[in-house]
Design an enzyme around this catalytic site. Structure first.
Site, PDB file in Angstrom:
ATOM      1  N   SER A 289      -5.918 -81.541 -27.927  1.00  0.00           N
ATOM      2  CA  SER A 289      -6.712 -80.625 -27.122  1.00  0.00           C
ATOM      3  C   SER A 289      -5.832 -79.900 -26.092  1.00  0.00           C
ATOM      4  O   SER A 289      -4.851 -79.270 -26.481  1.00  0.00           O
ATOM      5  CB  SER A 289      -7.852 -81.402 -26.471  1.00  0.00           C
ATOM      6  OG  SER A 289      -8.835 -80.541 -25.989  1.00  0.00           O
TER       7      SER A 289
ATOM      8  N   ASP B 110     -15.637 -77.506 -34.308  1.00  0.00           N
ATOM      9  CA  ASP B 110     -14.865 -77.471 -33.068  1.00  0.00           C
ATOM     10  C   ASP B 110     -14.633 -76.010 -32.688  1.00  0.00           C
ATOM     11  O   ASP B 110     -14.189 -75.215 -33.529  1.00  0.00           O
ATOM     12  CB  ASP B 110     -13.521 -78.188 -33.316  1.00  0.00           C
ATOM     13  CG  ASP B 110     -12.623 -78.236 -32.092  1.00  0.00           C
ATOM     14  OD1 ASP B 110     -13.011 -77.692 -31.030  1.00  0.00           O
ATOM     15  OD2 ASP B 110     -11.525 -78.821 -32.186  1.00  0.00           O
TER      16      ASP B 110
ATOM     17  N   HIS C 141     -14.634 -81.994 -32.182  1.00  0.00           N
ATOM     18  CA  HIS C 141     -13.572 -82.025 -31.178  1.00  0.00           C
ATOM     19  C   HIS C 141     -13.562 -83.363 -30.442  1.00  0.00           C
ATOM     20  O   HIS C 141     -14.587 -83.799 -29.931  1.00  0.00           O
ATOM     21  CB  HIS C 141     -13.753 -80.892 -30.172  1.00  0.00           C
ATOM     22  CG  HIS C 141     -12.569 -80.743 -29.270  1.00  0.00           C
ATOM     23  ND1 HIS C 141     -11.449 -80.039 -29.644  1.00  0.00           N
ATOM     24  CD2 HIS C 141     -12.296 -81.244 -28.049  1.00  0.00           C
ATOM     25  CE1 HIS C 141     -10.554 -80.104 -28.679  1.00  0.00           C
ATOM     26  NE2 HIS C 141     -11.036 -80.826 -27.686  1.00  0.00           N
TER      27      HIS C 141
END
Ligand SMILES: *[C@@H]1O[C@H](CO)[C@@H](O)[C@H](O)[C@H]1NC(C)=O
Ligand SMILES: *[C@@H]1O[C@H](CO)[C@@H](O)[C@H](O)[C@H]1NC(C)=O
Length: 403
Positions: free
Chosen positions: A189, A343, A373
């Site tokens: 991320s 995501d 995600h």
């Protein structure tokens, strides 16, 4: 008595109503995902209310998630863990206990959390660092960089860069028994964003002699110019990262001024002068047909030049590695990219994979159809999902073969 009974019946119903969120059909274990994601949603709502009342900054409220998850990190039978500092940046250092069989591999890891949340000592990150160290017989450096909103761009980037640079010195690698030809950077991320940015910056640093063997980018955020990609449109309200939360993370990386957040939310923040950068995030060109999902391309409408002058960070490749030039990308090491179907950041990773391939870099792009995600956070008890284990094992396998 009656009131108590009513409460007793109503509470579970309210709780069930609160927890219930529609889940995409392809997600495995949808009920478990729903329940595991409920605390994130609850903290999100609580933080929004506290922020609205002017009591606590939204991101500081959100840190409750980090606090609930952070553990006292200790050594175990396989791995010695040390809490130390590299160039004044706190790091957790994971060293295998077994006698070395020659020089070791190493990974410098950056945790996720939108540059605002997260900690190397969170249970899930500690668990993955420990397993990486044990399974790859690798030295793992997990960096606790400073976070926004207190420390905005470029501070988080500079922290991870300076810790990495410290570790890459030959004398330091030698001290930990690391093979200089087998070091990678990795992150998930916002940590994937930092890993990609560090890998690019190292190419232009004459002081660094060690070359990275690989970079591992797990559902990374790589650009903030176009926040209306097909993946943003398709996944605006999926777990764990909604479009609005991602917009908030991006804007908080640069400022708490709501005008940037609002401009980003309406995808109208790139000034006409920066229009030439849009080619690097042009999804109609960079996404394979299957990932465009039938959406019709429209370039972001031009935003205010004054706003971009005030907060130029989002135009900087150190914040948005997708903006790196082809000449720079060409020199990057073999790359592993994980993207998840459900995501908002799916297309960031897919476009970077395409740009790297076009530049001649060796890329392994794993796309998980059934994942959302943050799925990799769910690999330790009691927060476990089959998809988390599968994705983790897959990139471990890649590292065994490529690091
Ligand atoms: C130590 O390593 C062995 C072999 O990889 C593994 O089976 C065991 O679970 C590890 N112990 C811990 C505490 O992780
Ligand atoms: C994006 O790419 C398409 C072709 O695929 C092109 O027609 C369009 O002009 C490009 N837009 C920008 C802003 O780069």
């Amino acid at each position: 008595m009656g009131a108590k009974l009513l409460c007793l019946c109503l509470l579970p119903a309210l709780l069930a109503y609160y927890i219930y969120t529609p889940m995409p059909a392809e997600l495995a274990q949808p009920w478990k995902v729903m329940v595991l994601c409920a605390p994130f949603r609850a903290v999100g709502h609580l933080s929004a209310v506290l922020d609205l009342l002017g009591l606590v900054h939204y991101m500081k409220g959100m840190r409750l998630i980090t606090a609930m998850e952070t553990v006292m990190v200790t050594s175990d039978e396989n791995v010695t863990v040390t809490d130390t500092e590299f160039n004044n940046v706190p790091v957790l250092l994971y060293l295998p206990k077994r006698a070395p069989d020659g020089l070791r591999r190493a990974m410098v890891y950056f945790h996720g959390g939108g540059w605002c949340l997260g900690d190397a000592g969170m249970k899930s990150y500690d668990h993955t660092s420990r397993r990486t160290s044990n399974e790859l017989d690798a030295v793992v450096v997990s960096v606790n960089y400073r976070l926004a909103p207190e420390h905005r761009f470029p501070v988080p980037f500079e922290d991870v860069y300076s810790a990495t640079k410290f570790f890459l010195q030959s004398s330091v690698l030698a001290q930990y028994g690391v093979d200089p030809a087998r070091v990678c950077v990795a992150g998930d991320s916002a940590g994937g964003n930092l890993a990609a940015a560090v890998a690019q910056q190292l190419l232009e640093d004459p002081e660094v002699k060690t070359k990275l063997k690989a970079q591992v980018l797990l559902y990374p955020a790589l650009q903030a110019l176009d926040l209306d990609l097909p993946s943003y449109r398709d996944n605006a309200n999926k777990p764990l990262l909604s479009r609005l939360l991602m917009v908030r993370f991006w804007s908080e990386y640069f400022t708490s001024d709501p005008s940037l957040r609002e401009a980003m939310a309406s995808n109208r923040h790139v000034p006409a002068e920066a229009g030439h950068l849009l080619q690097f995030v042009n999804w109609s060109r960079l996404l394979p047909a299957g990932m465009r999902k039938g959406h019709v391309y429209a370039a972001p409408r031009p935003g205010s030049a004054a706003l971009a002058r005030r907060y130029p960070g989002f135009l900087d490749p150190r914040a948005a590695p997708l903006l790196g030039s082809d000449a720079r990308l060409r020199q990057l090491p073999p790359t592993y990219i994980l993207t998840c179907e459900h995501d908002v950041l799916r297309d960031d990773g897919a476009m970077y994979a395409q740009r790297l391939r076009n530049a001649g870099v060796s890329v392994t792009h794993d796309h998980a159809q059934d994942a959302f995600h943050g799925a990799l956070l769910f690999i330790s008890w009691p927060y476990e999902l089959a998809v988390g284990h599968r994705l983790f094992n897959r990139y471990m396998q890649w590292l065994k073969e490529n690091l």
